[in-house]
Design a protein around this motif. Structure first.
Motif, PDB file in Angstrom:
ATOM      1  N   LYS A 102     -12.532 -12.169 -47.366  1.00  0.00           N
ATOM      2  CA  LYS A 102     -11.425 -11.853 -48.082  1.00  0.00           C
ATOM      3  C   LYS A 102     -11.816 -11.337 -49.550  1.00  0.00           C
ATOM      4  CE  LYS A 102      -7.910 -14.708 -46.289  1.00  0.00           C
ATOM      5  NZ  LYS A 102      -8.731 -15.251 -44.891  1.00  0.00           N
ATOM      6  N   THR A 103     -11.216 -10.172 -50.050  1.00  0.00           N
ATOM      7  CA  THR A 103     -11.650  -9.682 -51.310  1.00  0.00           C
ATOM      8  C   THR A 103     -11.234 -10.413 -52.393  1.00  0.00           C
ATOM      9  OG1 THR A 103      -9.583  -8.172 -51.353  1.00  0.00           O
ATOM     10  CG2 THR A 103     -11.655  -7.343 -50.135  1.00  0.00           C
ATOM     11  N   LEU A 104     -11.803 -10.225 -53.605  1.00  0.00           N
ATOM     12  CA  LEU A 104     -11.262 -10.737 -54.954  1.00  0.00           C
ATOM     13  C   LEU A 104      -9.940 -10.658 -55.074  1.00  0.00           C
ATOM     14  CD1 LEU A 104     -12.341 -12.484 -57.357  1.00  0.00           C
ATOM     15  CD2 LEU A 104     -12.961 -10.441 -58.461  1.00  0.00           C
ATOM     16  N   ASP A 105      -9.302  -9.339 -54.985  1.00  0.00           N
ATOM     17  CA  ASP A 105      -7.970  -9.179 -55.140  1.00  0.00           C
ATOM     18  C   ASP A 105      -7.148  -9.841 -54.362  1.00  0.00           C
ATOM     19  OD1 ASP A 105      -8.676  -6.813 -56.919  1.00  0.00           O
ATOM     20  OD2 ASP A 105      -8.813  -5.378 -55.359  1.00  0.00           O
ATOM     21  N   PHE A 106      -7.383 -10.276 -53.241  1.00  0.00           N
ATOM     22  CA  PHE A 106      -6.586 -10.844 -52.324  1.00  0.00           C
ATOM     23  C   PHE A 106      -6.680 -12.422 -53.048  1.00  0.00           C
ATOM     24  CE2 PHE A 106      -6.208 -14.666 -49.281  1.00  0.00           C
ATOM     25  CZ  PHE A 106      -5.310 -14.365 -48.611  1.00  0.00           C
ATOM     26  N   TRP A 107      -7.584 -12.965 -53.585  1.00  0.00           N
ATOM     27  CA  TRP A 107      -7.584 -14.266 -54.108  1.00  0.00           C
ATOM     28  C   TRP A 107      -6.582 -14.209 -55.515  1.00  0.00           C
ATOM     29  CZ3 TRP A 107      -8.168 -18.023 -50.810  1.00  0.00           C
ATOM     30  CH2 TRP A 107      -9.054 -17.861 -49.932  1.00  0.00           C
TER      31      TRP A 107
END
Length: 67
Positions: free
Chosen positions: A59-64
C-alpha cells in the motif's frame, strides 16, 4: 533460491560460491598505485547494481495517511 555475487549481484552457477569470477579476480589481483583500490572497486560495482523492488500488493503512503 538463487545464489548471487555479494559484490555485483550476478547470478552464480556454483551453489557454494560467494563471488562471480570477475569480482573474485578483482579481489585477488595485485594493484598498481595509480589504480582504484579494492574498496573503490566494490563501491563502484555496488553503485552500478540496479535493485528492482517488487511493489505489488504494498500500500502507498497516501493510503495510510487517509485512514
Amino acid at each position: 533460491m538463487e545464489n548471487r555475487c555479494l559484490i555485483c549481484g550476478k547470478k552464480l552457477h556454483d551453489p557454494f560460491a560467494i563471488y562471480c569470477a570477475e569480482c573474485e579476480y578483482e579481489l585477488k589481483r595485485a594493484r598498481l598505485e595509480d589504480e582504484e583500490t579494492v574498496d573503490e572497486y566494490i563501491e563502484r560495482m555496488r553503485g552500478e547494481r540496479t535493485r528492482e523492488a517488487n511493489l505489488q500488493g504494498i500500500k502507498t503512503l497516501d493510503f495510510w495517511l487517509t485512514l
